[in-house]
Design a protein around this motif. Sequence first.
Motif, PDB file in Angstrom:
ATOM      1  N   UNK A  81       0.862  -1.176   0.000  1.00 32.47           N
ATOM      2  CA  UNK A  81       0.000   0.000   0.000  1.00 32.47           C
ATOM      3  C   UNK A  81       0.897   1.224   0.000  1.00 32.47           C
ATOM      4  N   UNK A  82       0.638   2.145  -0.916  1.00 32.43           N
ATOM      5  CA  UNK A  82       1.492   3.322  -0.995  1.00 32.43           C
ATOM      6  C   UNK A  82       0.783   4.547  -0.453  1.00 32.43           C
ATOM      7  N   UNK A  83       1.584   5.507  -0.008  1.00 30.68           N
ATOM      8  CA  UNK A  83       1.103   6.855   0.270  1.00 30.68           C
ATOM      9  C   UNK A  83       1.275   7.654  -1.016  1.00 30.68           C
ATOM     10  N   UNK A  84       0.188   8.148  -1.563  1.00 30.39           N
ATOM     11  CA  UNK A  84       0.294   8.982  -2.756  1.00 30.39           C
ATOM     12  C   UNK A  84       1.150  10.213  -2.461  1.00 30.39           C
ATOM     13  N   UNK A  85       1.797  10.787  -3.461  1.00 26.79           N
ATOM     14  CA  UNK A  85       2.652  11.955  -3.236  1.00 26.79           C
ATOM     15  C   UNK A  85       1.921  13.070  -2.482  1.00 26.79           C
ATOM     16  N   UNK A  86       2.557  13.547  -1.417  1.00 22.93           N
ATOM     17  CA  UNK A  86       1.980  14.611  -0.601  1.00 22.93           C
ATOM     18  C   UNK A  86       1.091  14.115   0.522  1.00 22.93           C
ATOM     19  N   UNK A  87       0.819  12.813   0.588  1.00 26.01           N
ATOM     20  CA  UNK A  87      -0.029  12.246   1.630  1.00 26.01           C
ATOM     21  C   UNK A  87       0.761  11.241   2.467  1.00 26.01           C
ATOM     22  N   UNK A  88       0.248  10.946   3.657  1.00 27.98           N
ATOM     23  CA  UNK A  88       0.937  10.004   4.524  1.00 27.98           C
ATOM     24  C   UNK A  88       2.367  10.436   4.761  1.00 27.98           C
ATOM     25  N   UNK A  89       3.294   9.537   4.475  1.00 22.45           N
ATOM     26  CA  UNK A  89       4.710   9.843   4.673  1.00 22.45           C
ATOM     27  C   UNK A  89       5.455  10.060   3.361  1.00 22.45           C
ATOM     28  N   UNK A  90       4.701  10.236   2.280  1.00 25.33           N
ATOM     29  CA  UNK A  90       5.328  10.514   0.983  1.00 25.33           C
ATOM     30  C   UNK A  90       5.482  12.015   0.778  1.00 25.33           C
ATOM     31  N   UNK A  91       6.666  12.463   0.390  1.00 25.48           N
ATOM     32  CA  UNK A  91       6.806  13.871   0.009  1.00 25.48           C
ATOM     33  C   UNK A  91       6.081  14.116  -1.312  1.00 25.48           C
ATOM     34  N   UNK A  92       5.840  15.375  -1.653  1.00 29.76           N
ATOM     35  CA  UNK A  92       5.160  15.663  -2.926  1.00 29.76           C
ATOM     36  C   UNK A  92       6.064  15.392  -4.124  1.00 29.76           C
ATOM     37  N   UNK A  93       5.439  15.247  -5.288  1.00 32.25           N
ATOM     38  CA  UNK A  93       6.209  15.174  -6.526  1.00 32.25           C
ATOM     39  C   UNK A  93       6.934  16.503  -6.731  1.00 32.25           C
ATOM     40  N   UNK A  94       8.120  16.491  -7.319  1.00 35.64           N
ATOM     41  CA  UNK A  94       8.839  17.752  -7.531  1.00 35.64           C
ATOM     42  C   UNK A  94       8.109  18.702  -8.468  1.00 35.64           C
ATOM     43  N   UNK A  95       7.249  18.156  -9.353  1.00 36.64           N
ATOM     44  CA  UNK A  95       6.511  19.033 -10.261  1.00 36.64           C
ATOM     45  C   UNK A  95       5.220  19.565  -9.629  1.00 36.64           C
ATOM     46  N   UNK A  96       4.905  19.139  -8.417  1.00 35.86           N
ATOM     47  CA  UNK A  96       3.727  19.646  -7.716  1.00 35.86           C
ATOM     48  C   UNK A  96       2.400  19.266  -8.343  1.00 35.86           C
ATOM     49  N   UNK A  97       2.383  18.248  -9.194  1.00 33.36           N
ATOM     50  CA  UNK A  97       1.142  17.862  -9.881  1.00 33.36           C
ATOM     51  C   UNK A  97       0.334  16.882  -9.033  1.00 33.36           C
ATOM     52  N   UNK A  98      -0.997  17.123  -9.011  1.00 32.41           N
ATOM     53  CA  UNK A  98      -1.908  16.233  -8.294  1.00 32.41           C
ATOM     54  C   UNK A  98      -3.072  15.794  -9.185  1.00 32.41           C
ATOM     55  N   UNK A  99      -2.873  15.867 -10.490  1.00 28.83           N
ATOM     56  CA  UNK A  99      -3.921  15.435 -11.405  1.00 28.83           C
ATOM     57  C   UNK A  99      -4.063  13.919 -11.350  1.00 28.83           C
ATOM     58  N   UNK A 100      -5.209  13.422 -11.816  1.00 29.82           N
ATOM     59  CA  UNK A 100      -5.415  11.980 -11.877  1.00 29.82           C
ATOM     60  C   UNK A 100      -4.333  11.342 -12.745  1.00 29.82           C
ATOM     61  N   UNK A 101      -4.002  11.979 -13.861  1.00 32.80           N
ATOM     62  CA  UNK A 101      -2.978  11.437 -14.756  1.00 32.80           C
ATOM     63  C   UNK A 101      -1.622  11.365 -14.065  1.00 32.80           C
TER      64      UNK A 101
END
Length: 347
Positions: A81-101
Amino acid sequence: MTEPPEPIPHWPGKLVSLGDYQVYVRSVPDQAPEPEATSTETDPREPAPREPALCVHGLEGSSRNWTDLMDLLRSRLVADALDLPGFGESPPRPDGRYSIAALAETVIALIERNGRGPVHLLGNSLGGAVCVKVAATRPDLIRTLTLISPALPDARLRLDLLRFPLMSVPGVGTRLLRQVQQLPAERRVADVIANCYSDPRRFPQARLAAEVAELHRRDALDYPAAALVGSIRTLTAETLRGGGRPAWRDATLITAPTLVIYGHDDRLVSARMAGRAAHAFPNARIVVMPSTGHVAHMEHPHLVAAEIGVLLAAASSSGQTGQAGRTGQAQTPEAGRAREFPLAPAG
């Protein structure tokens, strides 16, 4: 009155590199649990090999949401089970994108990195919408698909959910979140549970303190607000984009055997969407669970595990597991016919 059993600890995890960013992934142990003895005779048959699975949480959730279900499926699935970027203990993606794609790209990258072949993919809410995109675009990576209250567009206006598009307005969402953060963490955790459960008393009391501590930790970080607002904007944009038709069009492209579960008492994703799901997914079984809210896998993990058992058995017996994505069509005459909406759990 008998005290409820203590909940099991959350599964251990670690940060996994996906190139220029990392995601936090929890995993069950490689060793399957010992089966309970039911006979004095020795069964000469070898147990079926466990197959890989990946679980994707919903909005404001984390990999911890899947702890109990992962345990119940251990005899059959090796689940991450993963933490999506920016949630749980995952840092955000460097591009800051949160789109479904973008979130689908993350899930695809993790499946490919693990290199264990097609997986049984499970998603809840926002994670369900992400899993639909993954299954539609990369059928070669999917054995079966389980969606729990997937956040697919609902064109019907619901006054109780107007706060979501309101939070999508630039500047407004962040300001509203700052106001919410003034509330005690205990109150905010209780509000989330009340919104997501049909009966909040089903949430294990022993886990409350850990959730409060986790919220305090995230309050001290500089990106959770951006992750939440970005994800809400994504869901709002998906609803507005072509009246939500592109997302539902993805559902029609999915060839993997699919289970879609709705909660009868879900306050966030209406169980009425079961009808549209039955028409959209070509190879799916749709279940509406009574006395169930937005997170059936947390509120009734045993019932959800039973439904997934039905999915796995049907896919295995029909020879579809791991093949539907390659053939692009149903393997048996029965495929896609099970569109009834039982109000009781299977099995």
